[in-house]
Scaffold this motif. Structure first.
Motif, PDB file in Angstrom:
ATOM      1  N   SER A 133       0.798  -1.191   0.070  1.00 16.71           N
ATOM      2  CA  SER A 133       0.106   0.028  -0.080  1.00 16.71           C
ATOM      3  C   SER A 133       1.008   1.271  -0.048  1.00 16.71           C
ATOM      4  O   SER A 133       1.508   1.606   1.154  1.00 16.71           O
ATOM      5  CB  SER A 133      -0.920   0.011   1.150  1.00 16.71           C
ATOM      6  N   PRO A 140      -0.611   4.639  -1.117  1.00 14.10           N
ATOM      7  CA  PRO A 140      -1.907   5.239  -1.687  1.00 14.10           C
ATOM      8  C   PRO A 140      -1.613   6.720  -2.044  1.00 14.10           C
ATOM      9  O   PRO A 140      -2.237   7.082  -2.817  1.00 14.10           O
ATOM     10  CB  PRO A 140      -2.780   5.279  -0.365  1.00 14.10           C
ATOM     11  N   SER A 141      -0.299   7.448  -1.453  1.00 12.03           N
ATOM     12  CA  SER A 141      -0.311   8.919  -1.547  1.00 12.03           C
ATOM     13  C   SER A 141       1.146   9.136  -1.786  1.00 12.03           C
ATOM     14  O   SER A 141       1.939   9.391  -0.748  1.00 12.03           O
ATOM     15  CB  SER A 141      -1.063   9.772  -0.665  1.00 12.03           C
ATOM     16  N   ALA A 148       3.513  11.787  -2.935  1.00 13.24           N
ATOM     17  CA  ALA A 148       3.700  13.259  -3.115  1.00 13.24           C
ATOM     18  C   ALA A 148       4.811  13.819  -3.787  1.00 13.24           C
ATOM     19  O   ALA A 148       5.980  13.415  -3.203  1.00 13.24           O
ATOM     20  CB  ALA A 148       3.198  14.298  -2.019  1.00 13.24           C
ATOM     21  N   SER A 186       0.822  13.919  -7.780  1.00 13.55           N
ATOM     22  CA  SER A 186       0.722  12.703  -6.837  1.00 13.55           C
ATOM     23  C   SER A 186       0.257  11.668  -7.529  1.00 13.55           C
ATOM     24  O   SER A 186      -0.200  11.639  -8.907  1.00 13.55           O
ATOM     25  CB  SER A 186      -0.319  13.010  -5.652  1.00 13.55           C
ATOM     26  N   GLY A 193      -0.422   7.275  -6.746  1.00 13.14           N
ATOM     27  CA  GLY A 193      -0.684   5.962  -5.676  1.00 13.14           C
ATOM     28  C   GLY A 193      -0.629   4.573  -6.249  1.00 13.14           C
ATOM     29  O   GLY A 193      -1.068   4.484  -7.385  1.00 13.14           O
ATOM     30  N   GLU A 215      -1.577   0.387  -5.187  1.00 13.57           N
ATOM     31  CA  GLU A 215      -1.978  -0.853  -4.348  1.00 13.57           C
ATOM     32  C   GLU A 215      -1.834  -2.050  -4.973  1.00 13.57           C
ATOM     33  O   GLU A 215      -2.261  -2.070  -5.948  1.00 13.57           O
ATOM     34  CB  GLU A 215      -3.622  -0.450  -3.948  1.00 13.57           C
ATOM     35  N   THR A 251      -2.774   4.696  -9.825  1.00 13.21           N
ATOM     36  CA  THR A 251      -3.473   5.772 -10.093  1.00 13.21           C
ATOM     37  C   THR A 251      -2.552   7.046 -10.047  1.00 13.21           C
ATOM     38  O   THR A 251      -1.845   7.301  -9.376  1.00 13.21           O
ATOM     39  CB  THR A 251      -4.630   5.942  -8.720  1.00 13.21           C
ATOM     40  N   PRO A 270      -3.735  10.887 -10.000  1.00 18.97           N
ATOM     41  CA  PRO A 270      -4.841  12.060  -9.979  1.00 18.97           C
ATOM     42  C   PRO A 270      -4.243  13.176 -10.835  1.00 18.97           C
ATOM     43  O   PRO A 270      -4.988  13.401 -11.766  1.00 18.97           O
ATOM     44  CB  PRO A 270      -4.677  12.464  -8.380  1.00 18.97           C
ATOM     45  N   LYS A 321      -3.072  12.048 -16.352  1.00 15.83           N
ATOM     46  CA  LYS A 321      -4.079  11.411 -15.437  1.00 15.83           C
ATOM     47  C   LYS A 321      -4.426   9.990 -15.909  1.00 15.83           C
ATOM     48  O   LYS A 321      -4.185   9.720 -17.034  1.00 15.83           O
ATOM     49  CB  LYS A 321      -5.423  12.238 -15.194  1.00 15.83           C
TER      50      LYS A 321
END
Length: 655
Positions: free
Chosen positions: A323, A325-326, A328, A354, A356, A358, A375, A377, A392
């Motif tokens: 994991s 997830p973020s 930056a 950013s 992420g 998983e 992912t 964003p 994106k």
């Protein structure tokens, strides 16, 4: 220790002069000896532990030839042949004589002894050898100095080998072993079926407590771990420089273990490398045949994410969850190329935004599977083609070793600032162990759209590939403006077509059989100074102005209304690109022009030496050959685009 069935025969000699000496030679033994220092076997014990408990619980001892000497100084027992101990479940422990007695009881009450070699093998015993063992009785038991090496299997740990030096002691019903220094340990395999961990090595170092302690059937091993390394081939991951603490407890309720990892380095062993080395810390626990672990990951002191692991030893199955997830990314902080070398050629620092990730690995005895989701964003960065804004998307991986995506993954970008600004970029792709498949990509450029037909990019180094670029409604004049050539020419032409290309690592890029067609009427206006430069630079003989026919041809290209346009595009030798324009149209100057000649000028041909006006609406059939140093121009333009600058070109391109 319990003993039954003792037996023996000793032949005594008595010598009596100034001292009294009794000597005896013979054999000693016992049919059954029990020393259950690890307790009785339990149903949940690992097989090797259960067998070792059985070996200590029942074994026969045979000393086939010994000498006993007693005098005023004390009593000594010497081995003339090795003592053997044979557990009921198999195997053998052998004690060989040292130069001195195996047992010595002095007149002042000190009891000690030595063995030259103590070895064991087979049955429930580990393979071990200890040289120069010295022992002594203490007030509460005994103490023995050991120096040797051992090899054994223990549960999923196969091929354990180590050497050690320390003291084995018994006192007050407790048995302890204290190592005098760190113990180098190697392990062939932590057997987890197809998902085994291999080539384990490290040092097991003593703490303030004994390395091993046993009392009333319960036992504990505790140590500090240093320089631990291992590889997990199925996951293509290696571990190095691991440190931490180890506590193992054995009791009637079963075996439990805790490994605290204060630091470790995790490296990718795949080719190509997927991620750069990470630092990990956390802990792992074993309870009821189930391992559980959690590790926090970092890179260059930036927190990256976490890995949680669970493995059932009996079922030989488990999983790991990754994991992050973020993540930056900032100009003076973490960057994507700090994490993976795969992005270095495509994503240039600084990156803002950013992302992420998983993912998970699942394994059983027959094999392993893995999956994950990336992912994005929003990311802004500089690519080889220029600055990318607003990237994106969501990328689904069906395998992480090797990296394989689900088909038809999509990434989009708001804008790419390249040779000409590109907007609304969309790329559909898929990745497997052999190739990157581009299912279709398109961008908005120069008022039109440029797309790539589906193609496959092999991942095998040195292998060539090819594809087709499709051009739809692209305005050539916008390309001239992007190249800062608007002061030299205006080429109002909207074209569509196909540009087949190939790429070979040795020969580079080539376009073969490319064709562009005008899709509506247009206009070509080349500024007069371009022709002046041509004349001065070799358009005719030095100092001789162009003749009337040349001048009329130049006028035709200054104000040419295009009704039909075709361009053939092909790569030439030495990295050059040839474009042959075939243009049909008419002369269309801002003010209507006519050509007037007197009869006398025709007879004398005087008009050949003066400037003539090309009449309006003169039909023009123009073939214009151009060659471009494509490699250099593209390299220059992309470099300007990467820096976000306006290109100023000085080239040797010739029509």
């Amino acid at each position: 220790v319990a003993l039954s069935g003792a037996r023996g025969r000793l032949d005594f000699d008595l010598v009596r002069d100034s001292i009294t000496r009794i000597s005896a030679t013979g054999a000693l033994g016992a049919d059954r000896v029990s020393a259950p220092v690890l307790g009785a076997p339990l149903a949940d014990d690992l097989p090797e532990l259960a067998e070792l408990k059985r070996a200590l619980g029942a074994f026969a001892v045979d000393a086939p030839q010994v000498r006993l000497v007693s005098d005023n100084a004390g009593v000594e027992l010497t081995l003339l042949r090795p003592i053997t101990a044979r557990p009921a479940n198999g195997g053998e422990l052998r004690l060989s004589a040292a130069t001195g007695p195996i047992l010595s009881l002095t007149a002042d009450g000190v009891t000690r002894g030595a063995f030259s070699v103590a070895s064991m093998r087979g049955g429930g015993l580990p393979e071990a050898r200890f040289d120069g063992v010295e022992w002594r009785l203490t007030s509460g038991g005994f103490a023995a100095k050991l120096k040797g090496q051992a090899a054994l299997d223990f549960g999923p740990a196969r091929g354990i080998a180590f050497s050690t030096q320390g003291e084995l002691a018994s006192a007050g019903g407790s048995l302890t072993y204290t190592a005098s220094d760190c113990i180098p340990v190697t392990l062939d395999k932590l057997d987890l079926g197809e998902n085994s961990v291999e080539a384990v090595s490290g040092r097991v170092c003593p703490t303030s407590a004994p390395l091993f302690a046993s009392r009333n059937g319960a036992w504990r091993a505790q140590a500090r771990l240093a320089d631990v390394a291992a590889t997990a081939p199925v996951f293509e991951v290696g571990f190095t420089d691991a440190e931490g603490d180890l506590v193992v407890d054995g009791a009637a309720k079963g075996l439990s273990m805790r490994v605290g990892v204060s630091k470790a380095q995790v490296a990718d062993t795949a080719d190509p490398v997927r991620f750069l080395p990470l630092q990990a810390k956390g802990e792992a626990r074993l309870a009821g045949d189930v391992w559980s672990a959690g590790f926090d990951l970092s890179r260059l002191e930036h927190a990256i994410g976490r890995v949680d692991v669970r493995h059932d030893v009996q079922a030989e199955a488990g999983g790991a969850v990754i994991s992050a997830p973020s993540l930056a990314f900032t100009e003076h902080g973490l960057q994507p190329d700090d994490l993976s070398p795969l992005v270095a050629d495509y994503v240039k620092s600084p990156v803002e935004g950013s992302a992420g990730f998983e993912g998970r690995f699942d394994w059983a005895a027959e094999g392993a599977t893995s999956s994950g989701v990336l992912t994005v964003p929003e990311l802004d960065f500089t690519s080889p083609a220029g600055k990318v804004q607003g990237l994106k998307g969501r990328v689904e991986f069906t395998s992480l070793t090797p990296l394989i995506t689900a088909p038809n993954q999509t990434l989009t970008a708001d804008r790419v600032q390249t040779v000409t600004p590109l907007t609304d970029l969309q790329l559909s792709f898929g990745l497997d162990e052999k190739a990157l498949t581009i299912g279709g990509g398109q961008i908005q450029a120069a008022g039109g759209r440029i797309s790539v037909e589906p193609l496959s990019l092999p991942l095998t180094p040195g292998e060539g590939w090819g594809g087709v670029v499709v051009v739809e409604g692209v305005q050539l004049n916008e390309l001239l403006k992007s190249a800062n050539l608007q002061d030299k020419a205006e080429f109002d032409a909207v074209v569509s077509g196909r540009l087949p290309f190939t790429y070979d690592p040795k020969d580079g890029w080539r376009i073969v059989g490319g064709v562009l067609n005008g899709v509506r009427p247009g206009r070509l206006s080349i500024q007069p100074q371009v022709f002046d430069d041509l004349a001065a630079g070799g358009g005719g003989e030095a100092g001789v102005p162009p003749n009337a026919m040349q001048d009329l041809a130049y006028q035709a290209m200054q104000d040419l209304a295009i009704s039909d346009l075709t361009a053939e595009v092909n790569s030439l030798d030495q990295g050059r690109l040839g474009v042959r324009f075939r243009i049909n149209g008419r002369h269309d100057p801002p003010e209507r022009e006519q050509l007037r000649l007197t009869f006398l000028e025709l007879i004398r041909r005087d008009f050949m030496t003066k400037k003539l006006n090309l009449p309006s609406d003169t039909p023009i059939d123009l073939t214009l050959d151009t060659t471009w140093n494509a490699n250099q121009i593209i390299s220059d333009l992309l470099e300007y685009a990467r820096r976000g600058e306006t290109p100023v070109l000085t080239t040797d391109e010739t029509p």
